[in-house]
Write an enzyme that holds these catalytic residues in place. Structure first.
Site, PDB file in Angstrom:
ATOM      1  N   HIS A 176       0.963  -0.812  -0.210  1.00 18.84           N
ATOM      2  CA  HIS A 176       0.108  -0.080  -0.137  1.00 18.84           C
ATOM      3  C   HIS A 176       1.181   0.982   0.011  1.00 18.84           C
ATOM      4  O   HIS A 176       0.073   2.415  -0.252  1.00 18.84           O
ATOM      5  CB  HIS A 176      -1.057   0.281   1.607  1.00 18.84           C
ATOM      6  CG  HIS A 176      -2.068  -0.764   1.008  1.00 18.84           C
ATOM      7  ND1 HIS A 176      -2.233  -2.258   1.715  1.00 18.84           N
ATOM      8  CD2 HIS A 176      -3.451  -0.993   0.764  1.00 18.84           C
ATOM      9  CE1 HIS A 176      -3.188  -3.039   1.012  1.00 18.84           C
ATOM     10  NE2 HIS A 176      -4.235  -2.422   1.226  1.00 18.84           N
ATOM     11  N   ASP A 248      -4.669  -6.467  -7.444  1.00 18.40           N
ATOM     12  CA  ASP A 248      -4.719  -6.079  -5.926  1.00 18.40           C
ATOM     13  C   ASP A 248      -4.562  -4.271  -6.850  1.00 18.40           C
ATOM     14  O   ASP A 248      -4.820  -3.519  -8.135  1.00 18.40           O
ATOM     15  CB  ASP A 248      -3.829  -5.743  -5.528  1.00 18.40           C
ATOM     16  CG  ASP A 248      -3.711  -5.512  -4.218  1.00 18.40           C
ATOM     17  OD1 ASP A 248      -5.334  -5.635  -3.896  1.00 18.40           O
ATOM     18  OD2 ASP A 248      -3.256  -6.535  -2.699  1.00 18.40           O
TER      19      ASP A 248
END
Length: 502
Positions: A176, A248
Site C-alpha cells: 500500500h 490488487d
C-alpha cells in the site's frame, strides 16, 4: 467489445447517487468493489447492490474483502474467524465451513465475489500487512486450509479470489505504501510461496489476485501485477490456470507511484490479468483515467484486442457461474453460524508459556493502549474501553488504565495503587510494539502478569510474559480469551514456526 468491462471500480458512499449511476452506466464497468464506507444496514446495502446491477447490467460482479478477523466489511452477521485462528485449529473442514459463513453473509446482499482468502505464507515475523491474515507459516497447512476456505465459499455461491499471488508473506514493506521486493530463487519460491497457489490452481478456484511485488527471479523490472513472465508465463503457461486473474488495487503506491495516470491498467491486461481493480476512494476521476489508458493502448496496438476479449470472456463466464442472486441469510442460519464462530474462537485460543488462571472474583488490572491506528486493508481496531467493558462482564472487579505510545504514567499509577492484583497487558495492535508496551511488560512478571495478544500473534513471543493468543479482537475472540483466563483452557496450536536462533 467494451474495454470498461475489464475494470472493477469503487464508490464514495453507501448509496448510488444519480450522478454516479449515470457515470457507471455511461462507461459500463465490469463491476464494483465495496468497502466499509459502502456497507451500512442490510436493506440499504442490498438496495445499493441492486442499483449497481441496474446501472451496469446483471452480469456485473460485486466484490468486497470479507476475509475474517481484522479484515471485514460487513459486521452485522457472524464474523468469519481469522485465518490464523483457523491455522491454530488445523481443521480443513472448519476452514471450508468458515468460507461458507463468509459467503452466506455476502450473498444475502447480492455480493458475488470475495477477495479472500490470503494464501500468503507468513514466514516473515516483521511482515507489516499479512500477519494473522495468513493461515500460518507452513506452506502445506496454508494450502490445505486456504483451498478448503475458498472452495467452501464457492460452494455457497460466492467466487473466491486467493491472494496475493505469487506471495506476500516474506516482505517487510507494505505494498500500500511502497514496492516490496522478494529476492528468492525459483526453487525457494516453489517450495514455500507458490505451494498454496499451485494447490488453488489444481482445485480450480475461481480467481487469483495479484501482488504488487517485484520478484527478480522471474522479472527484474516489473512487479508481478504487470509482469507477463509471472501472469502469463508462470500462472497461465506453466501452471495452466484458466480462471479469472484480478489485480490488487491499482491506487496502492507500489503501482501508482511508478505507473501514474492509469497507465498500469493496459500493462496488467497485456501481462495476463482479466480484471483491473481501480479504487478512487471517493473520486471517480481515476476510473476514467484507467479506462482512457486502456482505450489508448487498444488504439496504438500495445494492448491486443484478442487479449482483451479473452479477459472479458473469462469475466462473463465467472458472472454466469456466480450470478449473485441474493440468497436470504435466515435467522436460523445466523444463529447456527454464530454459535460455530464462538466455538472456533474458544478452540483456537493458544497458550504461550504458563498462563495462570484467574478467579472471576479477583481484582484484575487491565492495561491497554490508546485506540490503535489502522492502515492498509484494515478498517477498524479495538479500543481499550471496549475491551474493558467486555472483560468486566467476566471480572466485575476489573480496573482499567489506558496508556499512550509515549507515556506509561497512567498504567504505572494503576499498578502502584493495586500492588497485589494480577495485571493483564493487552496488545490489540497489528504494528510493532512500542517502547511503552515493552516497558510495561518488564514490570509485570513479578506480579503474575499475563499478556493478551489480541491481534498480532508475534507479539506473544516478543514480550517476557505468559500469553493468551486470540488471533483477533472481534467479540467472539474477546469472550474466548475471558473464558480461557477463568478455565485455563487454551487448546489452540500456534501455527508459526519457532523463531530462528541467531
Amino acid at each position: 467489445m467494451n474495454p470498461a468491462r475489464a475494470l472493477i471500480v469503487d464508490l464514495p458512499g453507501p448509496d448510488l447517487t444519480l450522478e454516479e449511476g449515470r457515470f457507471l452506466a455511461r462507461h459500463s464497468f465490469g463491476g464494483v468493489c465495496l468497502f466499509a464506507r459502502n456497507i451500512t444496514t442490510p436493506e440499504r446495502t442490498a438496495r445499493l447492490v441492486r442499483d449497481l446491477r441496474d446501472a451496469l447490467g446483471h452480469d456485473a460482479l460485486v466484490a468486497t474483502d470479507q476475509e475474517g478477523g481484522a479484515v471485514l466489511r460487513r459486521l452485522d452477521v457472524p464474523h468469519p474467524p481469522t485465518p490464523m485462528g483457523l491455522g491454530a485449529l488445523r481443521d480443513p473442514e472448519a476452514a471450508r465451513e468458515a468460507g461458507a459463513v463468509a459467503a452466506r453473509g455476502l450473498l444475502d446482499l447480492g455480493i458475488n465475489w470475495n477477495f479472500a482468502p490470503s494464501l500468503d505464507v507468513n514466514v516473515n515475523p516483521g511482515n507489516p500487512v499479512i500477519g494473522e491474515r495468513s493461515f500460518g507459516s507452513d506452506p502445506a497447512l496454508v494450502a490445505e486450509l486456504g483451498v478448503a476456505w475458498a472452495l467452501g465459499s464457492e460452494a455457497a455461491g460466492v467466487m473466491s479470489a486467493v491472494k496475493h499471488f505469487p506471495g506476500h508473506g516474506d516482505t517487510q514493506v507494505d505494498s500500500h505504501l511502497d514496492l516490496p521486493t522478494v529476492n528468492k530463487s525459483r526453487e525457494a519460491l516453489e517450495a514455500c510461496e507458490w505451494l498454496p497457489f499451485r494447490a488453488a490452481v489444481r482445485a480450480g478456484v475461481g480467481s487469483v489476485m495479484t501482488a504488487h511485488i517485484l520478484y527478480p527471479a522471474l522479472d527484474g523490472e516489473r512487479p508481478a501485477t504487470l509482469s507477463p513472465a509471472v501472469l502469463t508465463g508462470l500462472l497461465r503457461g506453466e501452471w495452466g490456470y484458466d480462471g479469472v486473474v484480478v489485480t490488487d488495487a491499482m491506487d496502492m503506491r507500489a503501482i501508482a507511484d511508478r505507473y501514474p495516470g492509469g497507465v498500469g491498467a493496459p500493462l496488467t491486461l497485456t501481462a495476463g490479468a482479466d480484471a483491473v481493480l481501480v479504487c478512487g476512494h471517493g473520486e471517480l476521476t481515476p476510473h476514467a483515467e484507467h479506462l482512457n489508458a486502456v482505450e489508448r493502448a487498444l488504439r496504438d496496438g500495445t494492448l491486443a484486442e484478442d487479449r482483451l476479449q479473452e479477459a472479458l470472456t473469462r469475466l462473463a463466464s465467472a458472472a454466469r457461474r456466480f450470478p449473485g442472486t441474493p440468497r436470504p441469510y435466515t435467522a436460523a442460519e445466523r444463529e447456527r453460524d454464530g454459535a460455530q464462530v464462538r466455538a472456533w474462537a474458544r478452540a483456537s485460543v493458544t497458550r504461550v508459556g504458563q498462563v495462570p488462571r484467574l478467579s472471576p472474583d479477583a481484582e484484575v488490572l487491565l492495561l491497554t493502549p490508546d485506540q490503535p491506528g489502522v492502515g492498509g486493508p484494515y478498517g477498524d481496531s479495538l479500543g481499550g474501553d471496549e475491551l474493558a467493558a467486555t472483560l468486566r462482564a467476566y471480572f466485575p472487579r476489573l480496573r482499567h488504565a489506558n496508556y499512550s505510545p509515549t507515556d506509561a504514567r497512567a498504567a504505572r499509577a494503576l499498578l502502584d495503587e493495586f500492588p497485589g492484583a494480577p495485571a493483564l497487558l493487552a496488545t490489540p495492535t497489528r504494528w510493532n510494539l512500542t517502547p511503552v508496551q515493552k516497558e510495561l511488560a518488564g514490570l509485570l512478571p513479578a506480579r503474575g502478569g499475563i499478556h493478551l495478544a489480541l491481534w498480532n500473534p508475534e507479539h506473544a513471543r516478543a514480550l517476557p510474559l505468559p500469553a493468551l493468543v486470540s488471533y483477533g479482537f472481534r467479540p467472539a475472540h474477546l469472550a474466548a480469551v475471558a473464558q480461557a483466563l477463568i478455565t485455563g483452557e487454551a487448546p489452540g496450536v500456534l501455527p508459526l514456526a519457532a523463531p530462528e536462533v541467531v
